[in-house]
Design a protein around this motif. Structure first.
Motif, mmCIF file in Angstrom:
data_model
loop_
_atom_site.group_PDB
_atom_site.id
_atom_site.type_symbol
_atom_site.label_atom_id
_atom_site.label_comp_id
_atom_site.label_asym_id
_atom_site.label_seq_id
_atom_site.Cartn_x
_atom_site.Cartn_y
_atom_site.Cartn_z
ATOM 1 N N MET A 1 0.320 4.040 -2.891
ATOM 2 C CA MET A 1 0.035 5.449 -2.591
ATOM 3 C C MET A 1 1.055 6.369 -3.258
ATOM 4 N N LYS A 2 2.313 5.947 -3.333
ATOM 5 C CA LYS A 2 3.338 6.769 -3.983
ATOM 6 C C LYS A 2 3.123 6.840 -5.488
ATOM 7 N N GLU B 1 2.135 14.482 -2.804
ATOM 8 C CA GLU B 1 1.599 15.240 -3.924
ATOM 9 C C GLU B 1 2.732 15.652 -4.861
ATOM 10 N N HIS C 1 -1.332 6.795 -6.275
ATOM 11 C CA HIS C 1 -2.173 7.631 -5.406
ATOM 12 C C HIS C 1 -3.418 6.870 -4.957
ATOM 13 N N PHE C 2 -3.237 5.558 -4.697
ATOM 14 C CA PHE C 2 -4.345 4.705 -4.264
ATOM 15 C C PHE C 2 -4.027 4.084 -2.912
ATOM 16 N N PRO C 3 -4.868 4.099 -1.963
ATOM 17 C CA PRO C 3 -6.212 4.660 -1.944
ATOM 18 C C PRO C 3 -6.224 6.174 -1.792
ATOM 19 N N VAL C 4 -5.142 6.744 -1.303
ATOM 20 C CA VAL C 4 -4.986 8.203 -1.232
ATOM 21 C C VAL C 4 -3.544 8.529 -1.597
ATOM 22 N N PRO C 5 -3.291 9.752 -2.056
ATOM 23 C CA PRO C 5 -1.898 10.091 -2.369
ATOM 24 C C PRO C 5 -1.053 10.181 -1.104
ATOM 25 N N GLN C 6 0.132 9.591 -1.169
ATOM 26 C CA GLN C 6 1.058 9.709 -0.043
ATOM 27 C C GLN C 6 1.859 11.003 -0.173
ATOM 28 N N THR D 1 0.817 -1.215 0.000
ATOM 29 C CA THR D 1 0.000 0.000 0.000
ATOM 30 C C THR D 1 0.851 1.266 0.000
ATOM 31 N N HIS D 2 2.039 1.197 0.583
ATOM 32 C CA HIS D 2 2.922 2.364 0.573
ATOM 33 C C HIS D 2 3.335 2.699 -0.858
#
Length: 135
Positions: A29-30, A40, A33-38, A25-26
């Motif tokens: 996200m990088k 920007e 951008h799933f599930p949220v952006p780590q 998941t890390h």
């Protein structure tokens, strides 16, 4: 607690799978951008490489494929991450190394968990074990 000993290889497999999926998941996200952006914006090259290692390495570990070499590489990556991103030289010398202070607990735990997997292998529920048992 000897009654748990026969379950050790199964629990090792569960530990490997859960840790690998969490680790993935890390990277997701990088990179995606799933599930949220780590982070920007555009990633620096080192974080781009780290993100792909987290996705691909985490995926291989979740499957139990090439467990020992992949876990060894990821252990080294997390040791570097701890030293570069969490060992804060701006803190007083007595505090800079300690994970609760420098927020490096996850990196340190992943480092030693992956080192353990490099030594122990993937457990009974891994592709490595299935392939090794073939004649």
């Amino acid at each position: 607690m000897d009654f748990l000993a026969p379950q050790a290889s199964r629990v090792l497999s569960i530990l490997r799978i859960v840790a690998a999926l969490s680790f993935m998941t890390h990277g997701l996200m990088k990179i995606f951008h799933f599930p949220v952006p780590q982070i920007e914006g555009e990633l620096p090259p080192m974080l781009l490489v780290a993100g792909w290692l987290e996705i691909v390495g985490g995926g291989l570990l979740a499957l139990g494929l090439f467990t020992r070499p992949v876990a060894f590489i990821l252990s080294g990556m997390m040791a570097v991450a701890y030293c570069m991103a969490h060992w804060n030289f701006a803190l007083p010398p007595a505090a800079e190394f300690f994970p609760p202070v420098n927020k490096g607990e996850a990196a340190l735990l992943y480092c030693f968990l992956f080192l353990y997997l490099a030594c122990a292998g993937g457990g009974v529920w891994s592709i490595d074990t299935v392939v090794r048992k073939k004649p």
